[in-house]
Design an enzyme around this catalytic site. Structure first.
Site, PDB file in Angstrom:
ATOM      1  N   GLU A 176       0.970  -1.246   0.028  1.00  0.00           N
ATOM      2  CA  GLU A 176      -0.095   0.007   0.018  1.00  0.00           C
ATOM      3  C   GLU A 176       0.922   1.380   0.066  1.00  0.00           C
ATOM      4  O   GLU A 176       2.018   1.219   0.762  1.00  0.00           O
ATOM      5  CB  GLU A 176      -0.903   0.086   1.227  1.00  0.00           C
ATOM      6  CG  GLU A 176      -1.946  -1.089   1.206  1.00  0.00           C
ATOM      7  CD  GLU A 176      -2.598  -1.221   2.684  1.00  0.00           C
ATOM      8  OE1 GLU A 176      -3.037  -2.419   3.022  1.00  0.00           O
ATOM      9  OE2 GLU A 176      -2.914  -0.176   3.338  1.00  0.00           O
ATOM     10  N   CYS A 212       3.247   8.289   1.575  1.00  0.00           N
ATOM     11  CA  CYS A 212       3.599   7.131   2.595  1.00  0.00           C
ATOM     12  C   CYS A 212       3.846   6.074   1.764  1.00  0.00           C
ATOM     13  O   CYS A 212       2.890   5.428   1.226  1.00  0.00           O
ATOM     14  CB  CYS A 212       2.360   7.029   3.634  1.00  0.00           C
ATOM     15  SG  CYS A 212       2.725   5.918   4.829  1.00  0.00           S
ATOM     16  N   CYS A 220       5.320  -7.738   7.404  1.00  0.00           N
ATOM     17  CA  CYS A 220       6.362  -7.484   8.206  1.00  0.00           C
ATOM     18  C   CYS A 220       6.590  -8.384   9.526  1.00  0.00           C
ATOM     19  O   CYS A 220       5.479  -8.991   9.997  1.00  0.00           O
ATOM     20  CB  CYS A 220       5.935  -5.964   9.021  1.00  0.00           C
ATOM     21  SG  CYS A 220       7.146  -5.435  10.098  1.00  0.00           S
ATOM     22  N   CYS A 258       4.003  -6.240  15.665  1.00  0.00           N
ATOM     23  CA  CYS A 258       3.209  -5.502  16.516  1.00  0.00           C
ATOM     24  C   CYS A 258       1.695  -5.820  16.477  1.00  0.00           C
ATOM     25  O   CYS A 258       0.939  -5.601  15.333  1.00  0.00           O
ATOM     26  CB  CYS A 258       3.486  -3.728  16.032  1.00  0.00           C
ATOM     27  SG  CYS A 258       5.175  -3.416  15.912  1.00  0.00           S
ATOM     28  N   CYS A 283      -1.253  -3.550  14.614  1.00  0.00           N
ATOM     29  CA  CYS A 283      -0.947  -3.230  13.442  1.00  0.00           C
ATOM     30  C   CYS A 283      -1.311  -4.393  12.380  1.00  0.00           C
ATOM     31  O   CYS A 283      -1.074  -5.378  12.444  1.00  0.00           O
ATOM     32  CB  CYS A 283       0.642  -2.972  13.239  1.00  0.00           C
ATOM     33  SG  CYS A 283       1.266  -2.853  11.541  1.00  0.00           S
ATOM     34  N   HIS A 339       5.689   3.852  21.146  1.00  0.00           N
ATOM     35  CA  HIS A 339       4.524   3.335  21.838  1.00  0.00           C
ATOM     36  C   HIS A 339       4.463   2.826  23.222  1.00  0.00           C
ATOM     37  O   HIS A 339       3.372   2.589  23.558  1.00  0.00           O
ATOM     38  CB  HIS A 339       3.896   1.988  20.756  1.00  0.00           C
ATOM     39  CG  HIS A 339       4.265   2.400  19.360  1.00  0.00           C
ATOM     40  ND1 HIS A 339       3.634   3.771  18.786  1.00  0.00           N
ATOM     41  CD2 HIS A 339       4.645   1.644  18.221  1.00  0.00           C
ATOM     42  CE1 HIS A 339       3.798   3.555  17.512  1.00  0.00           C
ATOM     43  NE2 HIS A 339       4.448   2.531  17.249  1.00  0.00           N
ATOM     44  N   CYS A 372      -1.636   1.345   8.138  1.00  0.00           N
ATOM     45  CA  CYS A 372      -0.641   0.571   7.647  1.00  0.00           C
ATOM     46  C   CYS A 372      -1.215  -0.778   7.467  1.00  0.00           C
ATOM     47  O   CYS A 372      -1.746  -1.423   8.287  1.00  0.00           O
ATOM     48  CB  CYS A 372       0.680   0.604   8.750  1.00  0.00           C
ATOM     49  SG  CYS A 372       1.801  -0.383   8.532  1.00  0.00           S
TER      50      CYS A 372
HETATM   51  N1  SAH Z   1       7.709  -0.598  10.319  1.00  0.00           N
HETATM   52  C1  SAH Z   1       7.911   0.969  10.513  1.00  0.00           C
HETATM   53  C2  SAH Z   1       7.334   1.726   9.450  1.00  0.00           C
HETATM   54  C3  SAH Z   1       5.908   1.315   9.164  1.00  0.00           C
HETATM   55  S1  SAH Z   1       4.723   1.441  10.303  1.00  0.00           S
HETATM   56  C4  SAH Z   1       7.570   1.348  12.183  1.00  0.00           C
HETATM   57  O1  SAH Z   1       6.998   0.510  12.812  1.00  0.00           O
HETATM   58  O2  SAH Z   1       7.894   2.486  12.491  1.00  0.00           O
HETATM   59  C5  SAH Z   1       4.358   3.201  10.269  1.00  0.00           C
HETATM   60  C6  SAH Z   1       3.532   3.934  11.396  1.00  0.00           C
HETATM   61  O3  SAH Z   1       2.217   3.286  11.508  1.00  0.00           O
HETATM   62  C7  SAH Z   1       4.285   3.256  12.917  1.00  0.00           C
HETATM   63  O4  SAH Z   1       4.391   4.197  13.637  1.00  0.00           O
HETATM   64  C8  SAH Z   1       3.245   2.550  13.285  1.00  0.00           C
HETATM   65  O5  SAH Z   1       3.307   2.277  14.583  1.00  0.00           O
HETATM   66  C9  SAH Z   1       1.939   3.181  12.834  1.00  0.00           C
HETATM   67  N2  SAH Z   1       0.741   2.046  13.068  1.00  0.00           N
HETATM   68  C10 SAH Z   1       0.710   0.707  12.719  1.00  0.00           C
HETATM   69  N3  SAH Z   1      -0.800   0.287  12.832  1.00  0.00           N
HETATM   70  C11 SAH Z   1      -1.107   1.400  13.358  1.00  0.00           C
HETATM   71  C12 SAH Z   1      -2.600   1.445  13.779  1.00  0.00           C
HETATM   72  N4  SAH Z   1      -3.390   0.415  13.829  1.00  0.00           N
HETATM   73  N5  SAH Z   1      -3.002   2.612  14.176  1.00  0.00           N
HETATM   74  C13 SAH Z   1      -2.233   3.779  14.317  1.00  0.00           C
HETATM   75  N6  SAH Z   1      -0.873   3.645  13.666  1.00  0.00           N
HETATM   76  C14 SAH Z   1      -0.438   2.656  13.385  1.00  0.00           C
HETATM   77 FE1  SF4 Z   2       5.870  -3.771  11.456  1.00  0.00          FE
HETATM   78 FE2  SF4 Z   2       3.276  -2.773  11.684  1.00  0.00          FE
HETATM   79 FE3  SF4 Z   2       5.137  -3.160  13.663  1.00  0.00          FE
HETATM   80 FE4  SF4 Z   2       5.827  -1.123  11.806  1.00  0.00          FE
HETATM   81  S1  SF4 Z   2       4.143  -1.060  13.307  1.00  0.00           S
HETATM   82  S2  SF4 Z   2       7.331  -2.849  12.747  1.00  0.00           S
HETATM   83  S3  SF4 Z   2       5.103  -2.384   9.987  1.00  0.00           S
HETATM   84  S4  SF4 Z   2       4.236  -4.756  12.452  1.00  0.00           S
END
Ligand code: SAH
Ligand code: SF4
Length: 438
Positions: free
Chosen positions: A114, A133, A140, A144, A147, A247, A364
């Protein structure tokens, strides 16, 4: 406010049948020297290499067929060796009065990634901004639990051209409204510092005046905390903005929210980020997704304050987008405001962000997760149960006994640092949907 969700006129349908990966590299991933060498191999005069590069970076063409500055036989010879575009198909969803545009790109092997284009109109005291973005990986490995991409698991790294082609696509779509891209952020799917070679090559192309020509200061790279990757960047001293997905400031909670914390604890991440800030003179920013009742208390704010004290860092508080597989929700606005105020009182710069495009699944990995299909209800229920138990333990201050996720690269334990606690993983991953070719 939501616009009707509609495909853009140029959008092609995503392929249903997964394909084998196309072995031809994408033109956008080639350096100037590589283009010169290829043109020489094809027996063409040297000046053609400029025309080929212009076709890729300046023409607005979407295919070799549209590159009318080159003779048909040369186009055919190039097409045999190189893909003009590594994205096989794209569907677009628009939202927020057309200011947010979400693109779901299918790659040659059917993998989905995306990109999100956000338009910020200019005003009396600020210039218009158009920020894209982009994704660096399909899926990944970090996992997390809030996510959608983490839920997909790791699929593969993107090729250099697959990263850049998300940008070329957005650029072409911006020609009609007369806009141009001002910022690129690596905040889409994937962990950029686990795909760093390709990310560095892509960023080099994006900031090269002879290729895409964006200023290095207009690139942001976001990481969940891959310490060796941050250290490598520090040695290279790029002028990019580094964003750390924080976080949580306390290890027990961060072990759960950002599982690579079990390999690289938060204090190490922040000290690597500080070194980056000192080496580059760039202010590091910290992303903090606000999750109701999980990481949004006064104690959490105070822990963030202590961790980032006197670092000159800036914290972005972002309400969590709801995702299917977790029991968690965004913190209520009043709690986010109180959290932000407490950080400010501790001397930090803070911005409370909206999560743009939420209504089109613009967080994301959400569209790709939708396409992968809903996991079976019992899997979701079990996962929620496990997360509830794990978050209760984390909130009691217990460190995780889960191993760090696989796929973070070779272990590089520092002398004197003991191995982390180990116990088998319990939170099951979703099975990949059969239609996606795995
Ligand atoms: N993997 C890298 C970059 C991609 S994620 C990272 O984690 O930094 C980009 C951002 O989207 C990160 O700050 C992540 O925590 C946020 N993100 C992921 N899932 C999300 C959600 N459900 N709500 C809000 N932000 C989210
Ligand atoms: Fe991976 Fe999503 Fe965690 Fe970023 S926020 S490191 S994309 S699992």
């Amino acid at each position: 406010m939501t616009d009707p969700v509609a495909p853009a006129p140029a959008a092609r349908a995503l392929p249903v049948v997964p394909a084998r990966r196309d072995p031809r590299p994408g033109i956008a991933g080639l350096t100037e020297a590589e283009v010169v060498a290829l043109v020489g191999e094809l027996g063409e005069p040297a000046f053609r290499s400029r025309q080929v590069a212009d076709a890729a970076w300046r023409s607005g063409a979407a295919d070799w067929d549209e590159v009318t500055t080159l003779a048909r036989p040369l186009r055919a010879a190039l097409a045999e060796r190189l893909r003009f575009d590594t994205v096989a198909a794209t569907t677009i969803r628009v939202a927020e009065g057309s200011t947010t545009e979400k693109a779901l790109h299918a790659l040659s092997d059917g993998r989905l990634v995306e990109s999100v284009l956000m338009h910020y109109p200019g005003g009396a005291d600020r210039r218009e901004r158009n920020t894209l973005c982009i994704s660096s990986q399909a899926g990944c490995a970090v996992g997390c639990p809030f996510c959608a991409t983490g839920e997909l698991g790791f699929e593969r790294d993107l090729e250099v051209a697959e990263i850049i082609d998300q940008v070329r696509h957005a650029s072409r779509r911006m020609v009609a409204p007369g806009r141009h891209l001002t910022n690129v952020v690596f905040m889409g799917m994937g962990e950029p510092l686990l795909a760093l070679d390709a990310v560095l090559d892509a960023a080099a192309a994006l900031t090269d005046p002879a290729r895409f020509g964006l200023g290095a200061r207009h690139i942001t790279i976001s990481t969940s905390g891959v310490v060796p990757g941050i250290e490598r960047l520090t040695l290279l001293r790029p002028q990019w903005t580094l964003a750390i997905s924080l976080h949580a400031a306390r290890d027990p909670l961060r072990d759960l929210l950002v599982p690579l914390n079990r390999r690289w604890p938060v204090a190490d991440v922040v000290s690597a980020a500080r070194a980056y800030g000192e080496a580059t003179g760039r202010r590091v920013s910290y992303e903090y997704v606000m999750i109701d009742g999980i990481n949004d208390t006064a104690t959490d704010a105070d822990a963030v304050g202590r961790l980032l004290r006197s670092s000159g860092a800036h914290v972005n508080c972002i309400p969590m987008n709801t995702v299917a597989h977790t029991p968690w929700q965004a913190s209520p606005p009043a709690r986010i405001a109180a959290f932000a105020d407490r950080l400010r009182a501790g001397g930090l710069g803070v911005t409370v962000r909206r999560n743009r495009g939420q209504e089109v699944g613009a967080a994301c990995g959400q569209l790709a997760a939708e396409q992968a299909g809903e996991p079976p209800a019992p899997t979701v229920a079990r996962r929620r149960e496990l997360l509830e138990a794990a978050s209760a333990a984390a909130l009691r201050g217990e460190r995780s006994f889960e191993p760090a996720p696989a796929g973070l690269g070779p272990e590089r334990r520092q002398p004197g640092r003991p191995a982390g606690p180990r116990r088998p993983a319990t939170v099951a991953r979703r099975r990949p949907a059969p239609s996606r070719g795995r």
